[in-house]
Structures are given as C-alpha cells and as structure tokens.
Design a protein around this motif. Structure first.
Motif, mmCIF file in Angstrom:
data_model
loop_
_atom_site.group_PDB
_atom_site.id
_atom_site.type_symbol
_atom_site.label_atom_id
_atom_site.label_comp_id
_atom_site.label_asym_id
_atom_site.label_seq_id
_atom_site.Cartn_x
_atom_site.Cartn_y
_atom_site.Cartn_z
ATOM 1 N N LYS A 85 0.850 -1.186 0.000
ATOM 2 C CA LYS A 85 0.000 0.000 0.000
ATOM 3 C C LYS A 85 0.888 1.240 0.000
ATOM 4 O O LYS A 85 1.589 1.520 0.971
ATOM 5 C CB LYS A 85 -0.909 -0.011 1.226
ATOM 6 C CG LYS A 85 -1.802 1.208 1.343
ATOM 7 C CD LYS A 85 -2.626 1.121 2.625
ATOM 8 C CE LYS A 85 -3.349 2.411 2.920
ATOM 9 N NZ LYS A 85 -3.970 2.372 4.255
ATOM 10 N N GLY A 87 2.236 4.824 0.450
ATOM 11 C CA GLY A 87 1.952 5.910 1.367
ATOM 12 C C GLY A 87 1.447 5.502 2.734
ATOM 13 O O GLY A 87 1.122 6.369 3.548
ATOM 14 N N ALA A 88 1.357 4.211 3.017
ATOM 15 C CA ALA A 88 0.944 3.783 4.356
ATOM 16 C C ALA A 88 1.942 4.348 5.369
ATOM 17 O O ALA A 88 3.127 4.523 5.056
ATOM 18 C CB ALA A 88 0.902 2.258 4.449
ATOM 19 N N TYR A 89 1.471 4.626 6.572
ATOM 20 C CA TYR A 89 2.368 5.194 7.568
ATOM 21 C C TYR A 89 3.483 4.220 7.927
ATOM 22 O O TYR A 89 4.632 4.609 8.037
ATOM 23 C CB TYR A 89 1.591 5.601 8.825
ATOM 24 C CG TYR A 89 2.497 6.197 9.870
ATOM 25 C CD1 TYR A 89 2.978 7.491 9.721
ATOM 26 C CD2 TYR A 89 2.904 5.453 10.978
ATOM 27 C CE1 TYR A 89 3.845 8.037 10.653
ATOM 28 C CE2 TYR A 89 3.768 5.996 11.910
ATOM 29 C CZ TYR A 89 4.229 7.280 11.744
ATOM 30 O OH TYR A 89 5.103 7.807 12.664
ATOM 31 N N MET A 90 3.118 2.944 8.125
ATOM 32 C CA MET A 90 4.156 1.990 8.505
ATOM 33 C C MET A 90 4.092 0.728 7.661
ATOM 34 O O MET A 90 3.043 0.337 7.173
ATOM 35 C CB MET A 90 4.093 1.655 9.989
ATOM 36 C CG MET A 90 2.923 0.858 10.430
ATOM 37 S SD MET A 90 3.034 0.494 12.201
ATOM 38 C CE MET A 90 1.453 1.086 12.724
ATOM 39 N N ALA A 118 -4.642 1.747 12.639
ATOM 40 C CA ALA A 118 -3.292 1.998 12.123
ATOM 41 C C ALA A 118 -3.292 1.974 10.592
ATOM 42 O O ALA A 118 -4.048 1.230 9.968
ATOM 43 C CB ALA A 118 -2.330 0.941 12.649
ATOM 44 N N ASP A 119 -2.449 2.775 10.027
ATOM 45 C CA ASP A 119 -2.261 2.835 8.575
ATOM 46 C C ASP A 119 -0.986 2.065 8.261
ATOM 47 O O ASP A 119 0.115 2.570 8.466
ATOM 48 C CB ASP A 119 -2.141 4.294 8.137
ATOM 49 C CG ASP A 119 -1.991 4.452 6.637
ATOM 50 O OD1 ASP A 119 -2.341 3.511 5.888
ATOM 51 O OD2 ASP A 119 -1.499 5.522 6.214
ATOM 52 N N TRP A 120 -1.129 0.833 7.777
ATOM 53 C CA TRP A 120 0.018 -0.044 7.626
ATOM 54 C C TRP A 120 -0.107 -0.899 6.372
ATOM 55 O O TRP A 120 -1.170 -0.999 5.773
ATOM 56 C CB TRP A 120 0.179 -0.927 8.856
ATOM 57 C CG TRP A 120 -0.879 -1.978 8.981
ATOM 58 C CD1 TRP A 120 -2.161 -1.805 9.426
ATOM 59 C CD2 TRP A 120 -0.757 -3.354 8.624
ATOM 60 N NE1 TRP A 120 -2.838 -2.990 9.384
ATOM 61 C CE2 TRP A 120 -2.011 -3.969 8.897
ATOM 62 C CE3 TRP A 120 0.270 -4.133 8.116
ATOM 63 C CZ2 TRP A 120 -2.245 -5.319 8.677
ATOM 64 C CZ3 TRP A 120 0.037 -5.487 7.897
ATOM 65 C CH2 TRP A 120 -1.205 -6.060 8.178
ATOM 66 N N THR A 121 1.010 -1.512 6.031
ATOM 67 C CA THR A 121 1.053 -2.436 4.909
ATOM 68 C C THR A 121 2.183 -3.434 5.122
ATOM 69 O O THR A 121 3.097 -3.188 5.901
ATOM 70 C CB THR A 121 1.265 -1.684 3.576
ATOM 71 O OG1 THR A 121 1.078 -2.589 2.486
ATOM 72 C CG2 THR A 121 2.655 -1.058 3.480
ATOM 73 N N CYS A 159 6.709 4.627 2.974
ATOM 74 C CA CYS A 159 6.262 4.521 4.369
ATOM 75 C C CYS A 159 7.254 5.257 5.281
ATOM 76 O O CYS A 159 8.431 5.329 5.000
ATOM 77 C CB CYS A 159 6.184 3.057 4.779
ATOM 78 S SG CYS A 159 5.002 2.118 3.784
ATOM 79 N N LYS A 160 6.733 5.788 6.373
ATOM 80 C CA LYS A 160 7.566 6.564 7.295
ATOM 81 C C LYS A 160 8.205 5.722 8.393
ATOM 82 O O LYS A 160 9.181 6.117 8.992
ATOM 83 C CB LYS A 160 6.712 7.662 7.929
ATOM 84 C CG LYS A 160 6.259 8.709 6.937
ATOM 85 C CD LYS A 160 5.389 9.740 7.612
ATOM 86 C CE LYS A 160 4.917 10.862 6.732
ATOM 87 N NZ LYS A 160 4.775 10.671 5.349
ATOM 88 N N GLN A 161 7.623 4.562 8.676
ATOM 89 C CA GLN A 161 8.105 3.761 9.805
ATOM 90 C C GLN A 161 8.135 2.286 9.415
ATOM 91 O O GLN A 161 7.286 1.822 8.677
ATOM 92 C CB GLN A 161 7.145 3.974 10.973
ATOM 93 C CG GLN A 161 7.591 3.400 12.276
ATOM 94 C CD GLN A 161 6.619 3.782 13.389
ATOM 95 O OE1 GLN A 161 5.458 3.416 13.348
ATOM 96 N NE2 GLN A 161 7.108 4.534 14.368
#
Length: 166
Positions: A85, A87-90, A118-121, A159-161
């Motif tokens: 995904k 642009g997911a955060y993590m 949570a926004d994750w992938t 992703c940022k994290q």
C-alpha cells in the motif's frame, strides 16, 4: 546466538559476545556453516523469505486469512490487510514461518492494528522479518536483503516507519 546483544547488557565485563560469535562464524568457509541457517539465508535472497515462500504465495495467504476473518468474525468485517500500500504510515514484516506453518497467527496483530486504526502495509519485497544471513555471518547476503527491503520501502511505498516483529 541471534545477535540480539542482550548478553552485553548483563555481562560484567561488557564483552561483545555477538561480535565474537559473528566473527567465529565468518571464519568458516560459507559452505561449512550450519546448513539450516545457510539454506534459510539463501532462500531469503532468492525468494524474499527464509522459508522460500514466493511473493505470490505470501500475498495469497494474507488475502485468504483476511477474507476468512472478515467472513467469520463480524466485529472485523471491515478488516483491511494490504500488501504494498503506497503511502501507508508503517510497513510491517513478520517471521516467514507464520504464513507457511501457522497463518492464523498473523491475525492477532492485524486485529490490534485494525482496532487502533493503524495505517500499515506489508511489503512484497524481502517481506520476511528474520534475516538468517546475519546469523550466518554472510555480510553480502545480509546487506543485499536489507538494501532490497529499504529500496522497496523508499522507492515504491514511501512509508515513514518500519516495524519488524522479529
């Protein structure tokens, strides 16, 4: 030794035992290192997971388990489990043994992430959380796995994290 370095914290002399183990392993010819670890390292390089699971099989398992949860557990009818995904955060990776031998063990983490919104992938490249090339003292293999993983996240996902459950 998994190179976790916890032993350094409790060693009264602060000896870097993982470094000693790594250097001892690295001193052996690669083909004479422990066969199980060697095979897992080579599988990860070839397929993206130490269990040798191809990316398409991993994605199928994730989608299949998520669908079963949505169908059988009404409180999770909106559960989303994504692979790649953008642009997911993590981004999260887990031990590659779970999708192969215990796919239902993926679900508890998904449910927690769902409940907290949570926004994750998952990544599809080097998706497994473990890196047996580190345990094998294979610097080149270890570096390759990490570099492919990081490049995929930076270039394709953004992703940022990173969360590694290992």
């Amino acid at each position: 030794c998994t190179m976790c370095a916890r032993c350094i914290d409790v060693c009264p002399m602060k000896i870097d035992i993982p470094k000693l183990v790594f250097n001892a392993r690295a001193s052996w010819p690669r083909e004479k290192r422990p066969k199980g670890i060697l095979g897992s390292c080579d599988n990860h390089i070839k397929t993206g997971s130490a269990m040798g699971v191809p990316k398409d099989d991993f994605i199928f398992t994730v989608e299949d388990v998520a669908e079963e949860i949505r169908e059988t557990q009404p409180e999770f009818k909106d559960l989303q489990v994504a692979v790649d995904k953008k642009g997911a955060y993590m981004v999260i990776n887990q031990n590659s043994r779970e999708p192969v031998t215990e796919p239902d063990e993926l679900a508890p983490l998904w449910k927690i992430l769902h409940k907290v919104e949570a926004d994750w992938t998952y990544p599809s490249v080097m998706w497994a959380g473990e890196n047996y090339c580190l345990f094998l003292a294979d610097d080149e293999g270890w570096k390759y796995i990490i570099q492919e993983f990081v490049d995929h996240i930076d270039t394709n996902l953004g992703c940022k994290q990173v969360v590694n459950t290992e």
